[in-house]
Design a protein around this motif. Sequence first.
Motif, PDB file in Angstrom:
ATOM      1  N   ALA A 171       7.017  -4.159   1.727  1.00 54.74           N
ATOM      2  CA  ALA A 171       6.014  -5.181   1.448  1.00 54.74           C
ATOM      3  C   ALA A 171       6.680  -6.444   0.889  1.00 54.74           C
ATOM      4  O   ALA A 171       6.361  -7.563   1.298  1.00 54.74           O
ATOM      5  N   ARG A 172       7.631  -6.247  -0.037  1.00 56.71           N
ATOM      6  CA  ARG A 172       8.342  -7.403  -0.609  1.00 56.71           C
ATOM      7  C   ARG A 172       9.229  -8.067   0.428  1.00 56.71           C
ATOM      8  O   ARG A 172       9.266  -9.294   0.558  1.00 56.71           O
ATOM      9  N   LYS A 173       9.957  -7.261   1.184  1.00 52.95           N
ATOM     10  CA  LYS A 173      10.930  -7.793   2.143  1.00 52.95           C
ATOM     11  C   LYS A 173      10.252  -8.536   3.297  1.00 52.95           C
ATOM     12  O   LYS A 173      10.734  -9.587   3.747  1.00 52.95           O
ATOM     13  N   LEU A 174       9.132  -8.004   3.772  1.00 54.22           N
ATOM     14  CA  LEU A 174       8.441  -8.570   4.922  1.00 54.22           C
ATOM     15  C   LEU A 174       7.350  -9.558   4.533  1.00 54.22           C
ATOM     16  O   LEU A 174       6.791 -10.237   5.398  1.00 54.22           O
ATOM     17  N   GLY A 175       7.045  -9.618   3.243  1.00 62.05           N
ATOM     18  CA  GLY A 175       5.947 -10.453   2.807  1.00 62.05           C
ATOM     19  C   GLY A 175       4.618  -9.949   3.327  1.00 62.05           C
ATOM     20  O   GLY A 175       3.716 -10.729   3.665  1.00 62.05           O
ATOM     21  N   ALA A 176       4.514  -8.619   3.414  1.00 62.32           N
ATOM     22  CA  ALA A 176       3.324  -7.991   3.986  1.00 62.32           C
ATOM     23  C   ALA A 176       2.447  -7.400   2.884  1.00 62.32           C
ATOM     24  O   ALA A 176       2.907  -7.130   1.771  1.00 62.32           O
ATOM     25  N   THR A 177       1.195  -7.178   3.218  1.00 57.84           N
ATOM     26  CA  THR A 177       0.289  -6.521   2.287  1.00 57.84           C
ATOM     27  C   THR A 177       0.497  -5.014   2.342  1.00 57.84           C
ATOM     28  O   THR A 177       1.088  -4.486   3.293  1.00 57.84           O
ATOM     29  N   ALA A 178      -0.008  -4.326   1.335  1.00 59.35           N
ATOM     30  CA  ALA A 178       0.084  -2.873   1.315  1.00 59.35           C
ATOM     31  C   ALA A 178      -0.611  -2.268   2.532  1.00 59.35           C
ATOM     32  O   ALA A 178      -0.136  -1.287   3.120  1.00 59.35           O
ATOM     33  N   GLU A 179      -1.724  -2.871   2.931  1.00 59.15           N
ATOM     34  CA  GLU A 179      -2.460  -2.370   4.090  1.00 59.15           C
ATOM     35  C   GLU A 179      -1.660  -2.543   5.376  1.00 59.15           C
ATOM     36  O   GLU A 179      -1.661  -1.655   6.250  1.00 59.15           O
ATOM     37  N   GLN A 180      -0.966  -3.661   5.503  1.00 60.90           N
ATOM     38  CA  GLN A 180      -0.143  -3.897   6.692  1.00 60.90           C
ATOM     39  C   GLN A 180       1.017  -2.913   6.775  1.00 60.90           C
ATOM     40  O   GLN A 180       1.329  -2.396   7.844  1.00 60.90           O
TER      41      GLN A 180
END
Length: 216
Positions: free
Chosen positions: A60-69
């Motif tokens: 999530a941190r590395k990709l800048g993604a949400t937990a849901e993603q």
Amino acid sequence: MLVEVWSDFVCPWCYIGKRRLEAALTRFDHARDVEILWRSYQLDPTVPPGADGLVRDHLARKLGATAEQVRAMNDRVASLAAAEGLEYHLERAHIANTFDAHRVAHLAREHHLGPQAHERFMRAHLVETEHLADPETVIRLAAEVGVPADEVRRVLAGDDHADDVRAEIDLARQFGAGGVPFFVLGRTHGVSGAQPVETFLAALEDAYGLAVARIS
């Protein structure tokens, strides 16, 4: 014919690719003439040695993604793994710098246990959610496949096989690998990624045919 496979124990696609290659070999008439060599690669060498935490949070941190993603991405990979008989638990998987585990895999290779160690480490991380950055865990897992625990401790306490791991990662780059899994068949054919069984089978047949033609 030598089949070289670059993969990392924490790579979910690598385990899927391993199973698909194995399935292709069951359909390959000359499978007994194939030797598989599992080579070292680090999916994410930026993970600090000894670091812990959940892969899902790291992604999530590395990709800048949400937990849901991240959950949706992991669910998709887990579904593909299930089709290959693998029960992933990516939501509980630990981040790990795998450099030391790869050094131990080279030790296992010296004992003719390289394939067994590679399989054990992959299953430990992706299915059993073991922490591959924990030395005692690595020692136990290696011992389970027959690698002497005292030798594993010695390797982990020093820098044995560090150059071997780096050399194999460099070799992958020389072949043009931008990620893993990456398969080189007979040094004539390359397959990148966890391709379908039919793709592996066709590559095996082509590479083997070329190898026989060269000998003839």
